[in-house]
Design a protein around this motif. Structure first.
Motif, short mmCIF file in Angstrom:
data_model
loop_
_atom_site.label_atom_id
_atom_site.label_comp_id
_atom_site.label_asym_id
_atom_site.label_seq_id
_atom_site.Cartn_x
_atom_site.Cartn_y
_atom_site.Cartn_z
N SER A 46 -18.87 -11.33 1.73
CA SER A 46 -19.04 -10.31 2.77
C SER A 46 -19.21 -11.02 4.12
CB SER A 46 -20.25 -9.43 2.47
OG SER A 46 -21.43 -10.22 2.46
N TYR A 47 -19.02 -10.28 5.19
CA TYR A 47 -19.11 -10.94 6.49
C TYR A 47 -19.66 -10.01 7.56
CZ TYR A 47 -14.53 -8.69 7.49
OH TYR A 47 -13.51 -7.80 7.67
N GLU A 48 -20.15 -10.66 8.62
CA GLU A 48 -20.58 -9.95 9.83
C GLU A 48 -19.60 -10.31 10.93
OE1 GLU A 48 -24.20 -10.05 13.11
OE2 GLU A 48 -24.59 -10.76 11.07
N VAL A 50 -16.94 1.76 2.45
CA VAL A 50 -16.89 1.18 1.11
C VAL A 50 -16.96 2.27 0.06
CG1 VAL A 50 -18.12 -0.34 -0.49
CG2 VAL A 50 -17.90 -0.99 1.91
N GLU A 51 -17.63 3.37 0.37
CA GLU A 51 -17.83 4.46 -0.58
C GLU A 51 -16.60 5.37 -0.70
OE1 GLU A 51 -19.70 3.99 2.15
OE2 GLU A 51 -21.36 2.86 1.24
N ASP A 52 -15.59 5.18 0.12
CA ASP A 52 -14.39 6.02 0.06
C ASP A 52 -13.52 5.52 -1.09
OD1 ASP A 52 -12.04 7.42 0.36
OD2 ASP A 52 -12.03 7.30 2.54
N HIS A 53 -13.55 6.23 -2.21
CA HIS A 53 -12.88 5.76 -3.42
C HIS A 53 -11.37 5.96 -3.40
CE1 HIS A 53 -17.01 6.29 -5.59
NE2 HIS A 53 -16.93 5.19 -4.88
N ASN A 54 -10.83 6.54 -2.33
CA ASN A 54 -9.38 6.67 -2.21
C ASN A 54 -8.78 5.59 -1.31
OD1 ASN A 54 -8.63 8.92 -3.88
ND2 ASN A 54 -9.80 10.20 -2.47
N ASN A 70 0.85 -1.19 0.00
CA ASN A 70 0.00 0.00 0.00
C ASN A 70 0.89 1.24 0.00
OD1 ASN A 70 0.75 0.58 2.77
ND2 ASN A 70 -0.75 -0.94 3.40
N ARG A 71 0.27 2.41 -0.11
CA ARG A 71 1.02 3.65 -0.25
C ARG A 71 1.77 4.04 1.03
NH1 ARG A 71 -4.59 5.54 -1.04
NH2 ARG A 71 -5.44 6.33 0.93
N ASN A 72 1.43 3.39 2.16
CA ASN A 72 2.12 3.66 3.41
C ASN A 72 3.32 2.76 3.64
OD1 ASN A 72 0.41 5.79 4.22
ND2 ASN A 72 -1.13 4.32 4.92
N GLY A 73 3.68 1.95 2.66
CA GLY A 73 4.88 1.15 2.73
C GLY A 73 4.78 -0.11 3.57
N HIS A 74 3.57 -0.59 3.82
CA HIS A 74 3.41 -1.78 4.65
C HIS A 74 3.90 -3.03 3.92
CE1 HIS A 74 -0.06 0.18 7.18
NE2 HIS A 74 1.08 0.87 7.22
N LEU A 75 4.85 -3.71 4.52
CA LEU A 75 5.33 -4.99 3.99
C LEU A 75 4.50 -6.15 4.50
CD1 LEU A 75 9.17 -4.39 4.36
CD2 LEU A 75 7.90 -4.59 2.21
N LEU A 76 3.73 -5.90 5.53
CA LEU A 76 2.77 -6.86 6.05
C LEU A 76 1.47 -6.12 6.28
CD1 LEU A 76 3.24 -9.64 8.66
CD2 LEU A 76 1.52 -7.87 9.12
N GLY A 77 0.37 -6.69 5.82
CA GLY A 77 -0.92 -6.04 5.95
C GLY A 77 -1.84 -6.82 6.86
N HIS A 78 -2.69 -6.10 7.57
CA HIS A 78 -3.71 -6.73 8.41
C HIS A 78 -5.05 -6.61 7.69
CE1 HIS A 78 -1.05 -7.22 11.90
NE2 HIS A 78 -0.54 -6.04 11.55
N VAL A 79 -5.59 -7.74 7.30
CA VAL A 79 -6.89 -7.77 6.63
C VAL A 79 -7.94 -7.88 7.71
CG1 VAL A 79 -8.31 -8.92 4.89
CG2 VAL A 79 -5.82 -8.86 4.63
N ILE A 80 -8.49 -6.74 8.07
CA ILE A 80 -9.41 -6.64 9.20
C ILE A 80 -10.29 -5.42 8.96
CG2 ILE A 80 -7.84 -5.21 10.59
CD1 ILE A 80 -8.70 -6.87 13.05
N ASP A 81 -11.51 -5.46 9.45
CA ASP A 81 -12.42 -4.33 9.26
C ASP A 81 -12.10 -3.25 10.29
OD1 ASP A 81 -14.47 -2.60 8.74
OD2 ASP A 81 -16.09 -3.95 9.36
N VAL A 82 -11.52 -2.14 9.80
CA VAL A 82 -11.18 -1.02 10.70
C VAL A 82 -12.21 0.09 10.59
CG1 VAL A 82 -8.72 -1.54 10.62
CG2 VAL A 82 -9.69 0.11 9.00
N GLY A 83 -13.29 -0.16 9.85
CA GLY A 83 -14.34 0.83 9.71
C GLY A 83 -14.22 1.71 8.48
N ASN A 91 -15.68 -4.91 5.52
CA ASN A 91 -16.29 -6.25 5.56
C ASN A 91 -17.03 -6.56 4.26
OD1 ASN A 91 -18.49 -4.56 5.78
ND2 ASN A 91 -19.44 -5.65 7.49
N ALA A 92 -16.71 -5.81 3.20
CA ALA A 92 -17.42 -5.96 1.93
C ALA A 92 -16.98 -7.22 1.18
CB ALA A 92 -17.17 -4.73 1.06
N GLU A 93 -17.88 -7.68 0.33
CA GLU A 93 -17.54 -8.77 -0.58
C GLU A 93 -16.48 -8.32 -1.56
OE1 GLU A 93 -19.72 -11.58 -3.99
OE2 GLU A 93 -20.80 -9.93 -3.04
N LEU A 94 -15.57 -9.22 -1.89
CA LEU A 94 -14.57 -8.97 -2.93
C LEU A 94 -14.73 -10.04 -3.99
CD1 LEU A 94 -11.38 -8.03 -0.88
CD2 LEU A 94 -12.52 -6.60 -2.57
#
Length: 353
Positions: A289-291, A129-133, A113-126, A140-143
């Motif tokens: 997607s998930y709850e 979904v509508e934030d296009h940046n 990602n643009r913040n240079g993360h070499l390890l990412g946490h796939v977790i819902d941080v809030g 928690n959206a479906e991919l």
């Protein structure tokens, strides 16, 4: 384009994968002892996690087994699993150290990602979904079935969601061949660029969108780059961005329909302690997607690494529009950034803040 279905080891169906287990490396107590010894070695050497390479995470018998797994990912099925890592036995720093060390036996980490993360946490941080940046990783959206911008994506499961969040896998080659059988008139549409929103991750000199064909035929190999539908849709925010033709939309709809068919869609139990390795050129992945649980400490949590293979395949020039660097023998792919590479330990670290 090839003139006939491609076939080969990458062109598997779900049933064919489930009939074999040579893509699974099951962790036994003797393996755990080797892993724990490697962790002690890295600490005795005073190594930060980023400084750990393959040789700095020495393993015994497990080295040979990881080599066989790597060969399966690179030139066999295009996928592999480590199953049964006792994640609950370790504190977070130790678990990251282990995950990093195991992955270094397969490839070289690149920023995701643009913040240079070499390890990412796939977790819902809030994230909205509508934030296009922002990408959809930390929602928690479906991919839909998609590919990441690296040779191999590694995902470690730490916790499940309360409901949903199922991991799905498909062979890009098998779906390609099925499209050729059903609708050879539509398949060429997927050899033309499909345009997507870069979601705020714009390399210098590039536009805020990019176009890459879903399928490329290069050097006698099929290379896939499956798009994220939401990134196609958010392209509408740029009035001068290219639009998809009706024929290409029809081809894409058929492609995703085939991906979801039971014959091709591989639904594997993805349990805490499992690490999933997928070669993005030939295998695509998706999640439902998930709850989540209301308690923050019980949230669905995966850790992700993007790996470059130093002996990876030659890639089509078209992929450079997204990857920027596609040269074999280098750390290629990832998200170009001027940020210093980091490994965030806190799972709630925002990837796109």
């Amino acid at each position: 384009m090839p003139t006939a279905p491609i076939g080969g080891s990458f062109a598997w169906t779900a049933a064919e994968v489930l009939q074999r287990d040579d893509w699974i490396c099951r962790i036994e107590e003797s393996d755990v002892a080797e892993i724990d010894a490697a962790v002690r070695f890295t600490r005795a050497q005073g190594l930060a996690i980023q400084d750990i390479g393959r040789d700095q995470f020495p393993l015994g018998r497990l080295t040979t087994r990881l080599g066989a797994l790597r060969a399966q990912i690179r030139s066999g099925l295009g996928l592999g699993y480590i199953k049964g890592l006792p994640v609950d036995r370790y504190d977070r720093e130790t678990l990251i150290r282990i995950y990093w060390g195991l992955c270094r036996h397969l490839g070289d980490p690149v920023t995701q990602n643009r913040n240079g993360h070499l390890l990412g946490h796939v977790i819902d941080v809030g994230d909205a979904v509508e934030d296009h940046n922002k990408r959809l990783t930390q929602t928690n959206a479906e991919l839909c079935f998609h590919a990441d911008s690296c040779d191999v994506v590694a995902l470690l499961c730490i916790r499940h969601a309360r409901t949903g969040g199922e991991s799905l896998i498909v062979s890009a080659v098998a779906v390609h061949d099925e499209m050729m059988r059903r609708r050879p008139d539509l398949l060429p549409e997927l050899y033309r660029p499909i345009y997507m929103d870069r979601r705020g991750e714009v390399p210098p000199g590039k536009l805020p969108w990019f176009g890459v064909p879903l399928f490329n035929w290069h050097g006698g190999l099929l290379n896939g780059y499956s798009p994220v539908l939401q990134y196609i849709e958010s392209l509408k925010r740029f009035p001068d961005a290219p639009r998809m033709s009706n024929a290409q939309r029809e081809a894409l709809d058929l492609y995703f329909a085939i991906c979801e068919e039971d014959r091709f869609c591989l639904r594997l139990p993805f349990e805490p302690g499992d690490i999933q390795f997928l070669q993005n050129h030939v295998v695509f992945h998706s999640r439902t997607s998930y709850e989540d649980w209301p308690e923050p400490e019980r949230r669905r949590h995966l850790m992700r690494m993007w790996l470059s293979l130093p002996d990876g395949r030659l890639l089509p020039p078209a992929l450079a529009e997204k990857w920027i660097n596609i040269e074999p023998g280098t750390r290629r792919g990832g998200v170009p950034t001027t940020a210093a590479p980091v490994i965030p330990e806190d799972p709630l670290t925002k990837a796109y803040a």
